[in-house]
Design an enzyme around this catalytic site. Structure first.
Site: not given
Length: 185
Positions: A40, A18, A48
């Site tokens: 988000e 990522y 995350w």
């Protein structure tokens, strides 16, 4: 030879992929901007990596992040999402996904695209921060405060300044790769 990366992603292959391929790269595509916004908002209060691990489940559950479909979700679809163990089953966040899709479309109608609205805050240019270490990277900035406030006025939910700054980082509005990260070269 190992690549030097921002420390937050090191040691996890999914995080590293990522970081290397997406994080901090400028995004102007509305569908991708909505995907990151949805992810988000679900991340608020969580790590995350938890969201990244569930990303494909979110993609499947939320019709490939098609905000036009999501904006029309009715209670039966919301109930289905709340039973889906593959995503974060938070009632407020699921409802926010629907209302955010509706607000997203209103912004598109007003500005021509969400990208034009979002990137207007920086005159269409990424902010290239030059932080030496992760400890210098902020969680919020006056700009994320301003964007958050404006989005809330437009009906968006779960878009506090921290969420918005993370969105700015993810979509390349700000480049917060530390100076010795290989992606800067």
């Amino acid at each position: 030879m190992n690549k030097k990366r921002c420390g937050w992603c090191e040691g996890n292959a999914l995080y590293e992929k990522y970081h290397d391929e997406e994080w901090g790269k400028p995004v102007h595509d509305d569908t991708i901007l909505f995907e990151f916004l949805l992810l988000e908002t679900f991340q608020a209060g969580l790590s995350w990596i938890t969201i990244l691990r569930k990303r494909e489940n979110f993609r499947n559950a939320f019709d490939d992040f098609d905000y036009k479909k999501i904006a029309k979700y009715e209670q039966d679809k919301i109930d289905e999402l709340l039973q889906d163990a593959g995503i974060i089953r938070n009632k407020l966040k699921v409802h926010a996904a629907v209302s955010n899709a509706q607000a997203f479309i209103k912004v598109q109608d007003e500005f021509g695209s969400f990208s034009k609205y979002f990137w207007n805050f920086t005159d269409g240019k990424p902010i290239d921060n030059k932080f030496e270490t992760l400890k210098h990277v902020p969680a919020t900035t006056p700009l994320s405060d301003s964007i958050s406030k404006d989005m809330k006025k437009r009906g968006f939910k779960f878009v506090g300044s921290t969420v918005i700054y993370a969105h700015m980082q993810a979509t390349g509005m700000v480049n917060d790769h530390v100076l010795d990260c290989w992606t800067r070269s």
